[in-house]
Design a protein around this motif. Structure first.
Motif, PDB file in Angstrom:
ATOM      1  N   PRO A  87       0.832  -1.208   0.000  1.00 51.78           N
ATOM      2  CA  PRO A  87       0.000   0.000   0.000  1.00 51.78           C
ATOM      3  C   PRO A  87       0.866   1.258   0.000  1.00 51.78           C
ATOM      4  O   PRO A  87       2.051   1.218   0.334  1.00 51.78           O
ATOM      5  N   ASP A  88       0.240   2.386  -0.376  1.00 50.97           N
ATOM      6  CA  ASP A  88       0.970   3.651  -0.429  1.00 50.97           C
ATOM      7  C   ASP A  88       1.487   4.059   0.956  1.00 50.97           C
ATOM      8  O   ASP A  88       2.555   4.650   1.084  1.00 50.97           O
ATOM      9  N   ASN A  89       0.701   3.759   1.985  1.00 47.84           N
ATOM     10  CA  ASN A  89       1.080   4.099   3.353  1.00 47.84           C
ATOM     11  C   ASN A  89       1.043   2.817   4.191  1.00 47.84           C
ATOM     12  O   ASN A  89       0.036   2.497   4.821  1.00 47.84           O
ATOM     13  N   PRO A  90       2.136   2.059   4.212  1.00 46.75           N
ATOM     14  CA  PRO A  90       2.130   0.765   4.916  1.00 46.75           C
ATOM     15  C   PRO A  90       1.778   0.881   6.395  1.00 46.75           C
ATOM     16  O   PRO A  90       1.057   0.039   6.936  1.00 46.75           O
ATOM     17  N   LYS A  91       2.261   1.914   7.051  1.00 44.09           N
ATOM     18  CA  LYS A  91       1.987   2.078   8.469  1.00 44.09           C
ATOM     19  C   LYS A  91       0.494   2.292   8.707  1.00 44.09           C
ATOM     20  O   LYS A  91      -0.098   1.679   9.612  1.00 44.09           O
ATOM     21  N   ALA A  92      -0.129   3.165   7.906  1.00 41.47           N
ATOM     22  CA  ALA A  92      -1.564   3.417   8.060  1.00 41.47           C
ATOM     23  C   ALA A  92      -2.361   2.148   7.784  1.00 41.47           C
ATOM     24  O   ALA A  92      -3.351   1.861   8.469  1.00 41.47           O
ATOM     25  N   TRP A  93      -1.931   1.383   6.781  1.00 38.98           N
ATOM     26  CA  TRP A  93      -2.608   0.124   6.452  1.00 38.98           C
ATOM     27  C   TRP A  93      -2.572  -0.821   7.645  1.00 38.98           C
ATOM     28  O   TRP A  93      -3.587  -1.400   8.038  1.00 38.98           O
ATOM     29  N   LEU A  94      -1.415  -0.970   8.257  1.00 40.40           N
ATOM     30  CA  LEU A  94      -1.266  -1.872   9.395  1.00 40.40           C
ATOM     31  C   LEU A  94      -2.090  -1.402  10.593  1.00 40.40           C
ATOM     32  O   LEU A  94      -2.722  -2.205  11.280  1.00 40.40           O
ATOM     33  N   ILE A  95      -2.089  -0.088  10.840  1.00 36.26           N
ATOM     34  CA  ILE A  95      -2.877   0.443  11.958  1.00 36.26           C
ATOM     35  C   ILE A  95      -4.360   0.202  11.720  1.00 36.26           C
ATOM     36  O   ILE A  95      -5.108  -0.187  12.628  1.00 36.26           O
ATOM     37  N   THR A  96      -4.796   0.412  10.480  1.00 29.02           N
ATOM     38  CA  THR A  96      -6.203   0.200  10.151  1.00 29.02           C
ATOM     39  C   THR A  96      -6.608  -1.251  10.351  1.00 29.02           C
ATOM     40  O   THR A  96      -7.623  -1.557  10.986  1.00 29.02           O
ATOM     41  N   VAL A  97      -5.801  -2.165   9.816  1.00 24.65           N
ATOM     42  CA  VAL A  97      -6.128  -3.590   9.932  1.00 24.65           C
ATOM     43  C   VAL A  97      -6.071  -4.042  11.387  1.00 24.65           C
ATOM     44  O   VAL A  97      -6.957  -4.762  11.873  1.00 24.65           O
ATOM     45  N   ALA A  98      -5.054  -3.612  12.111  1.00 29.13           N
ATOM     46  CA  ALA A  98      -4.937  -3.992  13.518  1.00 29.13           C
ATOM     47  C   ALA A  98      -6.106  -3.442  14.331  1.00 29.13           C
ATOM     48  O   ALA A  98      -6.638  -4.127  15.211  1.00 29.13           O
ATOM     49  N   SER A  99      -6.490  -2.213  14.033  1.00 25.15           N
ATOM     50  CA  SER A  99      -7.615  -1.618  14.756  1.00 25.15           C
ATOM     51  C   SER A  99      -8.906  -2.379  14.463  1.00 25.15           C
ATOM     52  O   SER A  99      -9.740  -2.585  15.362  1.00 25.15           O
ATOM     53  N   ARG A 100      -9.078  -2.789  13.224  1.00 22.21           N
ATOM     54  CA  ARG A 100     -10.259  -3.590  12.898  1.00 22.21           C
ATOM     55  C   ARG A 100     -10.245  -4.924  13.634  1.00 22.21           C
ATOM     56  O   ARG A 100     -11.269  -5.376  14.157  1.00 22.21           O
ATOM     57  N   ARG A 101      -9.074  -5.545  13.675  1.00 26.80           N
ATOM     58  CA  ARG A 101      -8.969  -6.811  14.409  1.00 26.80           C
ATOM     59  C   ARG A 101      -9.311  -6.597  15.881  1.00 26.80           C
ATOM     60  O   ARG A 101      -9.994  -7.407  16.499  1.00 26.80           O
ATOM     61  N   ARG A 102      -8.807  -5.496  16.417  1.00 28.58           N
ATOM     62  CA  ARG A 102      -9.082  -5.200  17.823  1.00 28.58           C
ATOM     63  C   ARG A 102     -10.571  -4.983  18.046  1.00 28.58           C
ATOM     64  O   ARG A 102     -11.158  -5.443  19.034  1.00 28.58           O
ATOM     65  N   THR A 103     -11.220  -4.291  17.113  1.00 27.80           N
ATOM     66  CA  THR A 103     -12.653  -4.047  17.234  1.00 27.80           C
ATOM     67  C   THR A 103     -13.426  -5.350  17.164  1.00 27.80           C
ATOM     68  O   THR A 103     -14.372  -5.586  17.932  1.00 27.80           O
ATOM     69  N   GLU A 104     -13.007  -6.225  16.253  1.00 27.40           N
ATOM     70  CA  GLU A 104     -13.705  -7.500  16.080  1.00 27.40           C
ATOM     71  C   GLU A 104     -13.607  -8.376  17.329  1.00 27.40           C
ATOM     72  O   GLU A 104     -14.488  -9.213  17.574  1.00 27.40           O
TER      73      GLU A 104
END
Length: 404
Positions: free
Chosen positions: A47-64
């Motif tokens: 992705p263009d912003n790897p850090k943002a991608w990882l934070i987004t995915v991790a946050s979704r996992r945390r929410t789930e």
């Protein structure tokens, strides 16, 4: 890509913990995000912003992890959509994370495992392979460590000023343990575990960047660089350890030596002296000798005297005794070794027998040297060192103790 993920892992974890709290659950979520990246990025592109991608995915996992019903899921999804920023701030809380992983409620082994997992970005399997223990053992250590941190009521914040020196000392000790296990593995077929020593140097560089005025941080980094610089010459073609006085010094990493020497020279002139700085100064004397016979053993002995005062310990005692032999002869050193055996920490340690064998060989007692080289070989858990000691038992005439 692996290097990028390892670099981003602590930054992502700190961002997710700061947003959601609960270090335990967030750390699991980040590990899932890293696994997703390792699977998806090679196939779909980075992705263009790897850090943002990882934070987004991790946050979704945390929410789930804490969704339990449809209505709550809808509210949380809406809240999450508002909460995830389009632009990720460039704040790096790795230092806070490192202090958290070295919480005083944890044992040293748990601090090491959690630091490598959370700050270093290593997987549980990688840590297990590095320390030659079952993956389940490492997983249990990490799980217990996170539970203890939660039970201790620790928050994701820097410790108060009055606790920081003690906590920094724990952080440095953990990084020192990681480096030493990588440079001279305590067990197994290999003397080196390069991934560990390299990770310790990387993390200590980060710590140095965040705490440039801390003399002991600089001292530890200098010690690592000056020591690791000799690694290319520490093994022969058969994998046998090569003593310091027999190493091909043209193979030493001169860039690391120059960096480490400059670092310790500047630090000793500007910061209060501590044990890591003294160890780095000793390493600098060794690395600065063009030939073994050029080594200034009197200076090394003086530095060990200081180190014994500042930070006494069993290995300091043994290394100082070797320096005594080089300055005052093996008889004086053997007498000091006999006195040192009063320390319970040295009882049964293979290094005691290896040093005694070295001193007896210097004194011309080949039979005594052979006996203690053989005893040291039986006691060590390191296969390369065992082979080295057996070889020395066959020809006990070297003036150099087992390589470190």
């Amino acid at each position: 890509m692996d290097a990028l993920l390892r670099e981003l892992a602590p930054q992502v974890l700190t961002a997710v913990v700061r947003r959601h709290g609960d270090f335990d659950a967030c750390e699991d979520a980040v590990q899932e995000a890293l696994l997703a990246a390792a699977t998806q990025w090679p196939a779909q592109g980075m992705p263009d912003n790897p850090k943002a991608w990882l934070i987004t995915v991790a946050s979704r996992r945390r929410t789930e992890q804490w969704r339990s019903e449809t209505a709550r899921r809808r509210r949380e999804s809406t809240a999450f959509a508002r909460d995830v920023p389009a632009d990720v701030p460039g704040v790096d809380d790795s230092l806070t994370l490192l202090f958290l992983c070295c919480h005083p409620a944890l044992t040293s082994s748990s601090q090491v495992a959690l630091t490598l997992r959370a700050v270093g970005g290593l997987t549980t399997a990688e840590i297990a392979r590095a320390f030659l223990v079952p993956e389940s053992t490492v997983a249990q250590r990490i799980s217990r460590a996170k539970a203890k941190i939660k039970a201790a009521g620790a928050t994701f914040a820097m410790p108060p000023p009055d606790q920081r020196p003690e906590r920094l000392s724990a952080v440095l000790h953990v990084l020192y343990l990681i480096f030493n296990e990588g440079y001279t593995a305590s067990a197994g077929e290999s003397l080196h575990r390069v991934e560990l020593s390299a990770e310790a140097i990387r993390l200590t560089r980060q710590l140095r960047a965040r705490l440039p005025s801390e003399g002991e941080v600089a001292g530890l980094l200098a010690l690592m660089l000056l020591t690791d610089a000799r690694r290319p010459a520490r093994l022969d073609d058969s994998g046998m350890p090569v003593p310091l006085d027999e190493q091909d010094r043209s193979l030493w990493n001169r860039e690391q030596i120059a960096e480490g020497d400059a670092l310790i020279t500047d630090t000793l002139a500007t910061a209060p002296i501590g044990p890591y700085q003294l160890q780095a100064a000793i390493a600098a004397v060794h690395d600065g000798a063009a030939r073994p016979q050029d080594t200034d053993w009197r200076e090394i002995l003086t530095l060990y005297e200081l180190l014994r005062t500042v930070s006494p310990g069993p290995m300091v005692t043994l290394n100082r005794i070797v320096a005594v032999a080089m300055v005052h002869g093996p008889t004086a050193a053997l007498a000091e070794l006999d006195e040192a055996l009063a320390d319970p920490a040295l009882a049964g340690h293979y290094r005691v027998d290896a040093v005694r064998a070295h001193l007896l060989a210097q004194a011309g007692d080949a039979a005594g040297a052979r006996e203690h080289y053989e005893l040291a070989a039986r006691r060590t858990s390191s296969e390369p060192e065992r082979r080295y000691l057996i070889t020395k038992a066959a020809t006990p005439s070297s003036a150099e103790p087992p390589p470190r």
